[in-house]
Design an enzyme around this catalytic site. Structure first.
Site, mmCIF file in Angstrom:
data_model
loop_
_atom_site.group_PDB
_atom_site.id
_atom_site.type_symbol
_atom_site.label_atom_id
_atom_site.label_comp_id
_atom_site.label_asym_id
_atom_site.label_seq_id
_atom_site.Cartn_x
_atom_site.Cartn_y
_atom_site.Cartn_z
ATOM 1 N N CYS A 78 1.088 -1.359 -0.010
ATOM 2 C CA CYS A 78 0.055 -0.325 -0.230
ATOM 3 C C CYS A 78 1.432 1.113 0.043
ATOM 4 O O CYS A 78 1.010 1.659 -0.560
ATOM 5 C CB CYS A 78 -0.540 -0.243 1.616
ATOM 6 S SG CYS A 78 -1.709 1.462 0.880
ATOM 7 N N GLU A 121 -1.245 -9.338 3.847
ATOM 8 C CA GLU A 121 -1.302 -9.619 4.808
ATOM 9 C C GLU A 121 -3.105 -9.467 6.009
ATOM 10 O O GLU A 121 -3.345 -10.181 6.618
ATOM 11 C CB GLU A 121 -0.698 -8.395 6.154
ATOM 12 C CG GLU A 121 -1.005 -6.883 6.631
ATOM 13 C CD GLU A 121 -1.540 -6.161 5.843
ATOM 14 O OE1 GLU A 121 -1.904 -5.883 5.494
ATOM 15 O OE2 GLU A 121 -0.784 -5.958 4.567
ATOM 16 N N HIS A 176 -3.324 -4.976 0.389
ATOM 17 C CA HIS A 176 -3.329 -5.423 1.774
ATOM 18 C C HIS A 176 -3.481 -6.946 2.230
ATOM 19 O O HIS A 176 -4.608 -7.263 2.806
ATOM 20 C CB HIS A 176 -4.065 -4.725 2.993
ATOM 21 C CG HIS A 176 -3.642 -3.422 3.311
ATOM 22 N ND1 HIS A 176 -2.477 -3.566 4.428
ATOM 23 C CD2 HIS A 176 -3.984 -2.861 2.878
ATOM 24 C CE1 HIS A 176 -2.823 -1.820 4.599
ATOM 25 N NE2 HIS A 176 -3.169 -1.116 3.743
#
Length: 253
Positions: A100, A202, A200
Site C-alpha cells: 500500500c 497481510e 493489503h
C-alpha cells in the site's frame, strides 16, 4: 533452520501484528522498525525489508503541493526513515516488498509521482470502501511478469484501503498489475528484488491463497540473500537471536 531477518517498517499508528504474523507464517523473523531510525542504526544483518501501509507520502517528495481535495495525513519522519532503508537495501541488494503506502514510497523513491486522492481523479471510488480491511473490494489483472508468476492467476480479488495511487511510474519499475478501472496496483523491478502491491495481503492471508504466496516469494528471496551473506562473510548468521521473539526498535520522533 535459520530464518531470514525481515525489517518491517511501520508507523506509530499502525497495527503491526498482521504483518508480523504473515512474515512468521511465511518463514521469516521480523524486526519492527518505527519512524526516526537513523541510517547508521539500520541493523546490518537484515535480509529483507517490508514497507508497510500507513500515512500518505508527503507530496513534496514528488514535487507537488497538497491537493485541497486530498486527506492531509502524512509522516515526514517515516518518509525520511524509509528513504534511508531503501538506500541501504539497494546498496546491499536486499529484497524489498512495499505494501500500500510502501508501494507508493518505492514508486516515488525512483522518481515517480502519485495521485493524492484517486477518488477525485476519475477512478471509481472502490479503493477505500467503508468496509472491514479483509473485504474484497475489486479485481486486479496481472500482466506478464514476476507478480503474475507469484500470484498464480491473471485475475485476483483484493482488498483496498488507500487514497493515494501511482500516477507516473518510477524509473526502472514496471507496472504489472492494474485494477479494473485502470489504476496501477502492482510494480516490480526487472530482477524481482523490488515488489510493490497496492492492496493489503497481510489482511487477507487466510482468505486468499495468493497473499501467502506473495510473502513466501519475498521470504525465499530474503533467504537467498541470507545464504549469500553467510558465504561471503564466513560468519554464522545471527537470526537465531531473533527466532521465537519479535524485536521492536521504537525510535521516538
Amino acid at each position: 533452520m535459520e530464518c531470514p531477518i525481515i525489517a518491517l517498517s511501520v508507523g506509530f499508528s499502525n497495527n503491526s501484528q498482521p504483518y508480523v504474523e504473515a512474515i512468521i507464517k511465511a518463514g521469516g523473523c521480523p524486526i519492527v522498525i518505527y519512524p526516526g531510525l537513523q541510517r547508521n542504526s539500520i541493523p546490518p544483518n537484515i535480509d529483507g525489508i517490508i514497507l508497510a501501509g500507513g500515512e500518505s507520502v508527503h507530496p513534496n517528495r514528488y514535487g507537488e503541493d497538497f491537493d485541497p481535495n486530498a486527506p492531509k495525513s502524512v509522516d515526514v519522519i517515516r518518509d525520511s526513515t524509509e528513504w534511508g532503508m531503501i538506500d541501504f537495501a539497494l546498496k546491499k541488494k536486499i529484497p524489498i516488498l512495499g505494501i500500500c503506502r510502501g508501494c507508493q514510497v518505492l514508486n516515488v523513491y525512483f522518481g515517480g509521482s502519485l495521485y493524492q486522492n484517486v477518488s477525485s481523479c476519475g477512478f471509481r471510488d472502490i479503493h477505500r470502501p467503508s468496509k472491514p480491511r479483509h473485504y474484497l473490494a475489486h479485481k486486479v489483472m496481472a500482466k506478464p511478469g514476476k507478480l503474475k508468476n507469484i500470484l498464480g492467476s491473471n485475475v485476483i480479488d483484493v482488498n483496498s484501503i488507500h487514497d493515494q495511487g501511482i500516477k507516473t511510474l518510477g524509473m526502472g519499475l514496471q507496472s504489472t498489475v492494474i485494477s479494473d478501472d485502470g489504476l496501477c496496483e502492482g510494480i516490480e523491478s526487472k530482477d524481482g528484488l523490488i515488489i510493490g502491491v497496492q492492496w493489503h495481503p497481510e489482511a487477507i492471508i487466510d482468505k486468499q491463497p495468493h497473499s501467502l504466496k506473495l510473502f513466501q516469494y519475498f521470504i525465499n528471496r530474503s533467504k537467498w540473500h541470507m545464504k549469500q551473506s553467510n558465504i561471503f562473510s564466513n560468519v554464522p548468521h545471527e537470526s537465531s537471536f531473533y527466532r521465537n521473539s519479535i524485536i521492536s526498535i521504537p525510535i521516538a520522533p
